[in-house]
Motif scaffolding. Sequence first.
Motif, PDB file in Angstrom:
ATOM      1  N   LEU A 169      44.176  31.839  26.930  1.00 43.42           N
ATOM      2  CA  LEU A 169      43.036  32.169  27.787  1.00 43.42           C
ATOM      3  C   LEU A 169      41.992  32.975  27.006  1.00 43.42           C
ATOM      4  O   LEU A 169      40.785  32.708  27.096  1.00 43.42           O
TER       5      LEU A 169
ATOM      6  N   ASP B 209      43.100  29.512  38.219  1.00 41.09           N
ATOM      7  CA  ASP B 209      41.755  29.121  38.647  1.00 41.09           C
ATOM      8  C   ASP B 209      40.715  29.332  37.555  1.00 41.09           C
ATOM      9  O   ASP B 209      39.530  29.440  37.839  1.00 41.09           O
ATOM     10  N   GLY B 210      41.164  29.378  36.280  1.00 41.42           N
ATOM     11  CA  GLY B 210      40.217  29.584  35.187  1.00 41.42           C
ATOM     12  C   GLY B 210      39.592  30.960  35.206  1.00 41.42           C
ATOM     13  O   GLY B 210      38.394  31.115  34.990  1.00 41.42           O
ATOM     14  N   SER B 211      40.405  31.975  35.465  1.00 43.01           N
ATOM     15  CA  SER B 211      39.899  33.339  35.601  1.00 43.01           C
ATOM     16  C   SER B 211      39.204  33.816  34.335  1.00 43.01           C
ATOM     17  O   SER B 211      39.554  33.433  33.217  1.00 43.01           O
ATOM     18  N   GLU B 212      38.215  34.645  34.513  1.00 43.88           N
ATOM     19  CA  GLU B 212      37.502  35.275  33.417  1.00 43.88           C
ATOM     20  C   GLU B 212      38.452  36.222  32.690  1.00 43.88           C
ATOM     21  O   GLU B 212      39.364  36.779  33.301  1.00 43.88           O
ATOM     22  N   TRP B 213      38.282  36.384  31.373  1.00 41.55           N
ATOM     23  CA  TRP B 213      39.272  37.085  30.557  1.00 41.55           C
ATOM     24  C   TRP B 213      39.472  38.532  30.996  1.00 41.55           C
ATOM     25  O   TRP B 213      40.588  39.059  30.932  1.00 41.55           O
TER      26      TRP B 213
ATOM     27  N   ARG C 243      40.155  30.745  24.551  1.00 41.40           N
ATOM     28  CA  ARG C 243      39.147  29.914  25.228  1.00 41.40           C
ATOM     29  C   ARG C 243      37.885  30.717  25.528  1.00 41.40           C
ATOM     30  O   ARG C 243      36.787  30.165  25.618  1.00 41.40           O
TER      31      ARG C 243
END
Length: 280
Positions: free
Chosen positions: A157, A108-112, A160
């Motif tokens: 990730l 879900d495009g999690s924060e790092w 990004r």
Amino acid sequence: MAPQARAARTTMIEPGSRRPAAGDPAVTPSAETTDHGVPRPRLTREKVLAAALEFVDENGLAALSMHKLGAELGVQGMSLYSHVASKDALLDGIVEAMTWEAQMPPADGSEWRDALRHLAGEIRGIILRHPAAAPLLVSRRVMPTRRLEQVDAYVSLLMRAGFPEDKAMDVLRTVVMYAHGYALAEACFTACAGCGPWPQDELSQMRRVTEMVPRDAPDHLLRLAMLFCGRCNMDEQFSLGIELMIRGLDCQNGEPGTGGVQGDSGRQSRGEDEGGGDPA
């Protein structure tokens, strides 16, 4: 330190994050039969490795042999060699089987920061589910494809989020080594020591601690041992270590997602733009 109860074992995840399902040849008996008419299970490499991991969970690593594993699977031990070349290959395969259980970063495009917390928790969970086999994760010189795919996913990730590739590798290695070391030490207080879960009531904790320290230990050191070992929540302690790493990265690098990770040169140029530099 007070370990929590071992997490429940989860179903093995095969390569590609696919769980064995009904009808899968890895779990479905073939139509072939033995000389006595008893159905003979169709073996696959995945099934052999899953059975080996389960055997070690139940009996310990020292008890594992090709003969005993074959007996568990209802076949002759020699028939396993068509799936694993040797006992060493079987041990490497157990490492591979454990890596199947680790999930990729959330999609879900999690924060790092959340991704690093997730990674650490996945590693700890595997070790606590398989404490007898877990030492293989750090003793076998093998890097399964599944583990490399996980490294690639987490590094991508972090990049990004603004981390340079070499810094992303540094961060990932640090989190992975911390999670392995912490969880292995935690597991040693239960399965490896054979003493059972850490007691929850204070009286039982005191008895456990007094068994650990020398009889002639001064009272103030006995009290210290009680504070250090007896009153520790392993879940909270584990999370504290990860949070300290994340806070350190925040302090060192600023906010990666808002403008890239700033190293020494970035901080120097920022100071110059703001009128920093030599007060003279």
